[in-house]
Design a protein around this motif. Structure first.
Motif, PDB file in Angstrom:
ATOM      1  N   GLN A 126       0.820  -1.213   0.000  1.00  0.00           N
ATOM      2  CA  GLN A 126       0.000   0.000   0.000  1.00  0.00           C
ATOM      3  C   GLN A 126       0.854   1.264   0.000  1.00  0.00           C
ATOM      4  O   GLN A 126       0.450   2.285  -0.580  1.00  0.00           O
ATOM      5  CB  GLN A 126      -0.951  -0.015   1.189  1.00  0.00           C
ATOM      6  CG  GLN A 126      -2.001  -1.116   1.109  1.00  0.00           C
ATOM      7  CD  GLN A 126      -3.092  -0.986   2.147  1.00  0.00           C
ATOM      8  OE1 GLN A 126      -3.009  -0.164   3.050  1.00  0.00           O
ATOM      9  NE2 GLN A 126      -4.127  -1.803   2.032  1.00  0.00           N
ATOM     10  N   TRP A 127       1.991   1.222   0.636  1.00  0.00           N
ATOM     11  CA  TRP A 127       2.833   2.410   0.723  1.00  0.00           C
ATOM     12  C   TRP A 127       3.849   2.513  -0.398  1.00  0.00           C
ATOM     13  O   TRP A 127       4.205   3.616  -0.820  1.00  0.00           O
ATOM     14  CB  TRP A 127       3.578   2.423   2.062  1.00  0.00           C
ATOM     15  CG  TRP A 127       2.695   2.687   3.245  1.00  0.00           C
ATOM     16  CD1 TRP A 127       1.342   2.853   3.254  1.00  0.00           C
ATOM     17  CD2 TRP A 127       3.125   2.806   4.607  1.00  0.00           C
ATOM     18  NE1 TRP A 127       0.879   3.047   4.526  1.00  0.00           N
ATOM     19  CE2 TRP A 127       1.948   3.039   5.397  1.00  0.00           C
ATOM     20  CE3 TRP A 127       4.345   2.738   5.253  1.00  0.00           C
ATOM     21  CZ2 TRP A 127       2.003   3.198   6.784  1.00  0.00           C
ATOM     22  CZ3 TRP A 127       4.405   2.899   6.627  1.00  0.00           C
ATOM     23  CH2 TRP A 127       3.242   3.128   7.382  1.00  0.00           C
ATOM     24  N   LEU A 128       4.324   1.373  -0.874  1.00  0.00           N
ATOM     25  CA  LEU A 128       5.426   1.371  -1.842  1.00  0.00           C
ATOM     26  C   LEU A 128       5.058   0.670  -3.146  1.00  0.00           C
ATOM     27  O   LEU A 128       5.936   0.345  -3.940  1.00  0.00           O
ATOM     28  CB  LEU A 128       6.660   0.681  -1.238  1.00  0.00           C
ATOM     29  CG  LEU A 128       7.188   1.271   0.077  1.00  0.00           C
ATOM     30  CD1 LEU A 128       8.270   0.361   0.666  1.00  0.00           C
ATOM     31  CD2 LEU A 128       7.721   2.677  -0.130  1.00  0.00           C
ATOM     32  N   GLY A 129       3.780   0.428  -3.361  1.00  0.00           N
ATOM     33  CA  GLY A 129       3.339  -0.328  -4.529  1.00  0.00           C
ATOM     34  C   GLY A 129       3.717   0.288  -5.855  1.00  0.00           C
ATOM     35  O   GLY A 129       3.813  -0.416  -6.871  1.00  0.00           O
ATOM     36  N   ASP A 130       3.964   1.590  -5.882  1.00  0.00           N
ATOM     37  CA  ASP A 130       4.356   2.244  -7.134  1.00  0.00           C
ATOM     38  C   ASP A 130       5.769   1.839  -7.549  1.00  0.00           C
ATOM     39  O   ASP A 130       6.150   2.019  -8.708  1.00  0.00           O
ATOM     40  CB  ASP A 130       4.282   3.770  -6.981  1.00  0.00           C
ATOM     41  CG  ASP A 130       2.841   4.256  -6.854  1.00  0.00           C
ATOM     42  OD1 ASP A 130       1.935   3.521  -7.298  1.00  0.00           O
ATOM     43  OD2 ASP A 130       2.639   5.346  -6.297  1.00  0.00           O
ATOM     44  N   GLU A 131       6.537   1.330  -6.606  1.00  0.00           N
ATOM     45  CA  GLU A 131       7.886   0.828  -6.891  1.00  0.00           C
ATOM     46  C   GLU A 131       7.938  -0.632  -6.437  1.00  0.00           C
ATOM     47  O   GLU A 131       8.423  -0.940  -5.338  1.00  0.00           O
ATOM     48  CB  GLU A 131       8.941   1.657  -6.148  1.00  0.00           C
ATOM     49  CG  GLU A 131       9.025   3.100  -6.574  1.00  0.00           C
ATOM     50  CD  GLU A 131       9.598   3.253  -7.973  1.00  0.00           C
ATOM     51  OE1 GLU A 131      10.221   2.269  -8.469  1.00  0.00           O
ATOM     52  OE2 GLU A 131       9.453   4.336  -8.559  1.00  0.00           O
ATOM     53  N   PRO A 132       7.431  -1.550  -7.262  1.00  0.00           N
ATOM     54  CA  PRO A 132       7.306  -2.955  -6.844  1.00  0.00           C
ATOM     55  C   PRO A 132       8.594  -3.570  -6.336  1.00  0.00           C
ATOM     56  O   PRO A 132       8.580  -4.325  -5.359  1.00  0.00           O
ATOM     57  CB  PRO A 132       6.815  -3.660  -8.120  1.00  0.00           C
ATOM     58  CG  PRO A 132       6.122  -2.583  -8.891  1.00  0.00           C
ATOM     59  CD  PRO A 132       6.911  -1.342  -8.628  1.00  0.00           C
ATOM     60  N   TRP A 133       9.723  -3.278  -6.975  1.00  0.00           N
ATOM     61  CA  TRP A 133      10.991  -3.859  -6.539  1.00  0.00           C
ATOM     62  C   TRP A 133      11.329  -3.435  -5.114  1.00  0.00           C
ATOM     63  O   TRP A 133      11.836  -4.223  -4.317  1.00  0.00           O
ATOM     64  CB  TRP A 133      12.120  -3.442  -7.483  1.00  0.00           C
ATOM     65  CG  TRP A 133      12.450  -1.968  -7.420  1.00  0.00           C
ATOM     66  CD1 TRP A 133      11.893  -0.968  -8.154  1.00  0.00           C
ATOM     67  CD2 TRP A 133      13.412  -1.348  -6.550  1.00  0.00           C
ATOM     68  NE1 TRP A 133      12.425   0.250  -7.813  1.00  0.00           N
ATOM     69  CE2 TRP A 133      13.362   0.042  -6.823  1.00  0.00           C
ATOM     70  CE3 TRP A 133      14.278  -1.816  -5.579  1.00  0.00           C
ATOM     71  CZ2 TRP A 133      14.181   0.968  -6.158  1.00  0.00           C
ATOM     72  CZ3 TRP A 133      15.094  -0.903  -4.901  1.00  0.00           C
ATOM     73  CH2 TRP A 133      15.030   0.470  -5.191  1.00  0.00           C
ATOM     74  N   LEU A 134      11.016  -2.173  -4.788  1.00  0.00           N
ATOM     75  CA  LEU A 134      11.292  -1.669  -3.455  1.00  0.00           C
ATOM     76  C   LEU A 134      10.321  -2.277  -2.437  1.00  0.00           C
ATOM     77  O   LEU A 134      10.733  -2.675  -1.338  1.00  0.00           O
ATOM     78  CB  LEU A 134      11.187  -0.144  -3.438  1.00  0.00           C
ATOM     79  CG  LEU A 134      11.505   0.547  -2.110  1.00  0.00           C
ATOM     80  CD1 LEU A 134      12.940   0.254  -1.692  1.00  0.00           C
ATOM     81  CD2 LEU A 134      11.278   2.063  -2.238  1.00  0.00           C
ATOM     82  N   ALA A 135       9.055  -2.383  -2.826  1.00  0.00           N
ATOM     83  CA  ALA A 135       8.058  -2.973  -1.931  1.00  0.00           C
ATOM     84  C   ALA A 135       8.405  -4.421  -1.605  1.00  0.00           C
ATOM     85  O   ALA A 135       8.276  -4.859  -0.450  1.00  0.00           O
ATOM     86  CB  ALA A 135       6.674  -2.891  -2.577  1.00  0.00           C
ATOM     87  N   GLN A 136       8.868  -5.156  -2.600  1.00  0.00           N
ATOM     88  CA  GLN A 136       9.205  -6.570  -2.382  1.00  0.00           C
ATOM     89  C   GLN A 136      10.376  -6.724  -1.415  1.00  0.00           C
ATOM     90  O   GLN A 136      10.316  -7.512  -0.458  1.00  0.00           O
ATOM     91  CB  GLN A 136       9.551  -7.230  -3.720  1.00  0.00           C
ATOM     92  CG  GLN A 136       8.377  -7.328  -4.677  1.00  0.00           C
ATOM     93  CD  GLN A 136       8.815  -7.718  -6.075  1.00  0.00           C
ATOM     94  OE1 GLN A 136       9.766  -8.479  -6.254  1.00  0.00           O
ATOM     95  NE2 GLN A 136       8.122  -7.197  -7.077  1.00  0.00           N
ATOM     96  N   SER A 137      11.437  -5.964  -1.652  1.00  0.00           N
ATOM     97  CA  SER A 137      12.632  -6.111  -0.812  1.00  0.00           C
ATOM     98  C   SER A 137      12.382  -5.617   0.605  1.00  0.00           C
ATOM     99  O   SER A 137      12.806  -6.269   1.579  1.00  0.00           O
ATOM    100  CB  SER A 137      13.805  -5.351  -1.442  1.00  0.00           C
ATOM    101  OG  SER A 137      13.480  -3.980  -1.635  1.00  0.00           O
ATOM    102  N   VAL A 138      11.678  -4.515   0.742  1.00  0.00           N
ATOM    103  CA  VAL A 138      11.396  -3.981   2.072  1.00  0.00           C
ATOM    104  C   VAL A 138      10.469  -4.921   2.833  1.00  0.00           C
ATOM    105  O   VAL A 138      10.629  -5.137   4.046  1.00  0.00           O
ATOM    106  CB  VAL A 138      10.780  -2.568   1.970  1.00  0.00           C
ATOM    107  CG1 VAL A 138      10.270  -2.101   3.335  1.00  0.00           C
ATOM    108  CG2 VAL A 138      11.807  -1.579   1.430  1.00  0.00           C
TER     109      VAL A 138
END
Length: 211
Positions: A126-138
């Motif tokens: 919900q917070w980082l979905g615009d940057e999927p790679w970042l959302a996945q790693s975080v």
């Protein structure tokens, strides 16, 4: 019949546990049995029969846990926007049915690991979905850190956090409901089945601890 070795001595880990499975000859089995304090007066055929039965019982327990989740999913959730079966539950089943004494397989870890990881995964999407790679790693890194912090480390939890991020539109549409279903209810079903099947033999006990 001579005295059986103590439970502690038979369960000590060794370097051999990390080797890939290979075919055992009768000589291998005989030499191994001779190394056991209080040599067991059984034949190699007895050993192989016990091994096959033990393997079959382990597979039966694993099948029962996943079968329960799959059956509930088919009868109650197929055709809706909800789901009960996710891939990380398969890895959890391996732990709670195949490594029942592992700290990672205990109820606190099974339930807590999935719930906390799902919460982290949904939040990261919900917070980082615009940057999927970042959302996945975080999501995965935070889930690991949080599980360590709360003493609920459960490796399949990392997969649950990742599924919340990379899942289908159906998963994303669930929002924080994903934390309840499947990330709480699914592991609870596995736990109930594990409590039933893992405690049938008198020589096995599950769980080792609750909290």
């Amino acid at each position: 019949m001579t005295k059986h070795p103590s439970r502690e001595s038979s369960e000590q880990p060794s370097a051999q546990d990390d080797l890939a499975e290979i075919a055992l000859t009768d000589d291998d089995i005989l030499e191994a049995m001779r190394e056991i304090p209080g040599y067991l007066d059984i034949t190699t055929m007895d050993f192989r029969a016990v091994y096959r039965l033990a393997h079959r019982h382990a597979i039966d327990r694993l099948f029962s846990g996943i079968a329960a989740v799959a059956w509930l999913n088919q009868w109650f959730f197929v055709g809706t926007d909800l789901t009960l079966a996710i891939g990380s539950l398969g890895a959890s089943a391996v732990l709670v049915f195949g490594a029942v004494r592992s700290p990672l397989a205990q109820p606190r870890n099974l339930i807590g690991g999935h719930v906390l990881s799902a919460l982290v995964g949904v939040t990261c999407w919900q917070w980082l979905g615009d940057e999927p790679w970042l959302a996945q790693s975080v999501a995965v890194a935070t889930a690991i850190a949080l599980m360590h912090l709360t003493r609920t480390l459960h490796p399949p939890g990392g997969a649950t956090a990742l599924i919340a991020v990379i899942g289908s539109e159906q998963v994303h549409a669930m929002g924080y409901l994903f934390v309840l279903l499947p990330a709480t209810l699914g592991p609870l079903v596995l736990l109930i089945v594990a409590l039933l099947f893992n405690n049938l033999p008198a020589a096995r006990r599950y769980p080792e601890f609750w909290l």
